[in-house]
Design an enzyme around this catalytic site. Structure first.
Site, short mmCIF file in Angstrom:
data_model
loop_
_atom_site.label_atom_id
_atom_site.label_comp_id
_atom_site.label_asym_id
_atom_site.label_seq_id
_atom_site.Cartn_x
_atom_site.Cartn_y
_atom_site.Cartn_z
N ASP A 280 47.38 34.55 83.55
CA ASP A 280 47.18 35.84 84.21
C ASP A 280 45.89 35.87 85.02
OD1 ASP A 280 47.97 38.65 84.59
OD2 ASP A 280 46.15 39.09 83.43
N ILE A 361 46.73 45.22 85.80
CA ILE A 361 46.86 45.48 87.24
C ILE A 361 46.49 44.25 88.08
CG2 ILE A 361 46.40 47.94 86.94
CD1 ILE A 361 43.57 47.38 88.04
N ARG A 362 46.24 43.12 87.42
CA ARG A 362 45.89 41.93 88.21
C ARG A 362 47.02 41.54 89.16
NH1 ARG A 362 43.45 39.28 83.25
NH2 ARG A 362 41.19 39.55 83.46
N GLY A 363 48.26 41.68 88.72
CA GLY A 363 49.39 41.35 89.58
C GLY A 363 49.44 42.24 90.80
N SER A 366 46.55 41.25 93.18
CA SER A 366 46.80 39.97 93.84
C SER A 366 47.84 40.11 94.95
CB SER A 366 47.25 38.92 92.82
OG SER A 366 46.23 38.65 91.89
#
Length: 434
Positions: A280, A361-363, A366
């Site tokens: 992740d 919320i990293r996705g 990105s």
């Protein structure tokens, strides 16, 4: 515990060896010995991180200077330098996802790096090393281990900051964007940095010795076979990449320095997978496989044989293609701050991540950053739906919940992400009766 005479004898011998080694270091330092002189040769040599992944080097005499826009002075360049010829990035056949991930990170390092999984011999390391020839040169303070920026304090090492505070002038030079490879056997001291023992023995002062993270500042940190590396060391590298700095507390010293680099890692699926928590942390994920198209394979073989025969001539022949890509990346970096993403597209990204069950919320971040970089590469200031189709599989596929029967490198994940994106972006096409 009882110390036997034999143990005491061994301890005494060890102390003698240490004392002799320190005396030798001091003697060499006092006599001005700095190693065996290097003989400049025009003979082509082969160097590389591993056998079979060779780069060709020649020593050439140069006398060039570029005027620094930041300081108004003429940065110096080394008159005699060793130039390394990497296989040209523009002549790498196939592997479009990997090349797209590298270019997007080159435009916006805030994307979070790239993780590449795939078969052996598919050009993972060659492609990453070839980025050195298409990335724009950077201006650094001459002689600084941290590739310090001449004006941006957030990108300056501690020694350069002290010189700036003291009002001392800074000599600068232009260098190629550094690509630092982190070997599998590297220790935490080697990676993070530690006390300079030679300086401590000679002067009695504590001085911090820059590690690989500091040397990769403003460049690329390349980790080959990351799934074979210790998890603790992987955590250190990922934390430093996310925070943009490295802090070391050990041996009575406290040091902090910038470590803003693009983290690029590769791995082979047969050698194990990374923990979901580590996956992740990578902004993008790409899978590569052996090219099955005979036409592409033939062209790749022809180019590789020609490069091996005379790398300098081959690189000169494709320099126009390389220069065009170099200018494109530089222009995209300048356009990026003005790129906008409509609220509708942001909602689509959020709904895709929610429907696929990604955590955090990293996705989402990105996806937005990668789509903005893709638009900038095309010379546009507004993100389109086509940009999302390019980047969403790279940014979300590796963040899906683990299925024991579905390896992380399986391309079915990309298909699943694209299907969800199409359903959300065009719901009318999936209504009953259509």
């Amino acid at each position: 515990s009882v110390v036997t005479p034999e143990m005491a004898s061994r301890m005494g011998g060890f102390r003698v060896c240490v004392a002799l080694a320190l005396a030798l270091v001091l003697l060499l330092k006092l006599t001005g010995f700095h190693g065996v002189p290097t003989i400049l040769s025009s003979t082509r040599g082969i160097t590389g991180p591993r056998t079979g992944r060779a780069s060709f080097a020649r020593t050439r005499l140069r006398g060039m200077g570029l005027t620094s826009a930041a300081t108004g002075r003429t940065p110096t360049r080394i008159a005699a330098r060793e130039e390394t010829f990497e296989f040209p990035f523009t002549r790498i056949v196939g592997q479009e996802d990997m090349k797209m991930g590298l270019l997007l990170n080159a435009v916006d390092p805030a994307i979070g790096g790239l993780l590449v999984f795939g078969d052996r011999g598919t050009g993972k390391s060659v492609c990453i090393q070839s980025m050195k020839s298409v990335l724009p040169e950077i201006e650094v303070v001459k002689g600084d281990s941290y590739n310090s920026h001449p004006t941006d304090r957030n990108l300056q090492g501690p020694e350069v900051q002290e010189r700036v505070d003291a009002g001392q002038p800074l000599d600068t030079e232009f260098i190629k964007t550094p690509i630092i490879q982190l070997p599998l056997g590297a220790t935490e001291d080697k990676v993070c940095g530690t006390i300079d023992m030679e300086e401590a023995l000679l002067s009695g002062q504590k001085k911090f010795e820059c590690g690989l993270l500091g040397k990769a500042n403003r460049g690329i940190l390349f980790v080959d076979e990351i799934n074979l590396m210790e998890d603790g060391l992987v955590d250190v590298v990922l934390d430093s990449a996310a925070g943009g700095y490295n802090k070391v507390e050990r041996e009575g010293i406290s040091a902090e320095h910038p470590a803003r680099y693009i983290l690029i890692a590769t791995g082979h699926p047969d050698e194990g997978e990374l923990r979901p928590q580590l996956l992740d942390r990578f902004g993008l994920f790409a899978t590569v496989s052996t090219i099955q198209n005979s036409t592409l394979c033939t062209q790749m073989i022809i180019d590789r044989l020609e490069f091996d025969e005379d790398p300098e001539t081959f690189c000169r022949k494709v320099e126009s293609e390389q220069a065009e890509l170099r200018v494109k990346i530089d222009s995209a970096r300048k356009i990026l701050p003005s790129v906008t993403v409509s609220k509708d597209l942001q909602l689509i990204v959020a709904e895709v991540c929610g429907r696929l069950g990604t955590e955090g919320i990293r996705g989402d971040l990105s996806c937005i950053r990668a789509a903005s970089a893709a638009a900038a590469l095309d010379g546009r200031t507004e993100v389109s739906m086509d940009d999302l189709y390019k980047v969403v599989p790279l940014a979300i596929g590796h963040r899906l919940k683990k299925d024991p029967t579905d390896p992380v490198f399986d391309t079915k994940r990309s298909s699943l992400v694209l299907s969800a994106l199409k359903r959300i972006a065009n719901p009318q096409d999936y209504m009953v009766g259509n």
